[in-house]
Motif scaffolding. Structure first.
Motif: not given
Length: 102
Positions: A60-89
């Motif tokens: 999240e960023t304080a600037d509402a005019d920045s990329a993606v409406g106030g923040g920046e999306l970044k790719p998920v980088e590790t298998d551990e993150e994907w496992d955690m995301i899948e569990e949350m989903l």
């Protein structure tokens, strides 16, 4: 990108904008990041009744005019993150099913 936001616009590598509906957002203390799960607005279910869901980390960023409406999306980088995301989903979808049955 902000928590609680319902839609986001994503710009692909060709500069095309696409509107996505936010499924949910969450924070991970383990990875020190916020995540968003989202799908294209108007997406049709496939033959198995599923919709392709995308996941990204975001800052999240304080600037509402920045990329993606106030923040920046970044790719998920590790298998551990994907496992955690899948569990949350899966937890989110299980809770949605329980709420529909009530």
């Amino acid at each position: 990108m902000e928590h609680g936001q319902e839609h986001i616009t994503v710009v692909d590598e060709n500069g095309n904008e696409q509107l996505f509906e936010v499924l949910f957002t969450f924070d991970s203390e383990e990875f020190g990041k916020s995540y968003v799960l989202y799908f294209p607005v108007g997406a049709e279910e496939d033959d198995e009744g599923e919709i392709e869901i995308h996941a990204s980390s975001f800052t999240e960023t304080a600037d509402a005019d920045s990329a993606v409406g106030g923040g920046e999306l970044k790719p998920v980088e590790t298998d551990e993150e994907w496992d955690m995301i899948e569990e949350m989903l899966n937890t989110f979808l299980d809770e949605e099913e329980e709420n529909e049955e009530v």
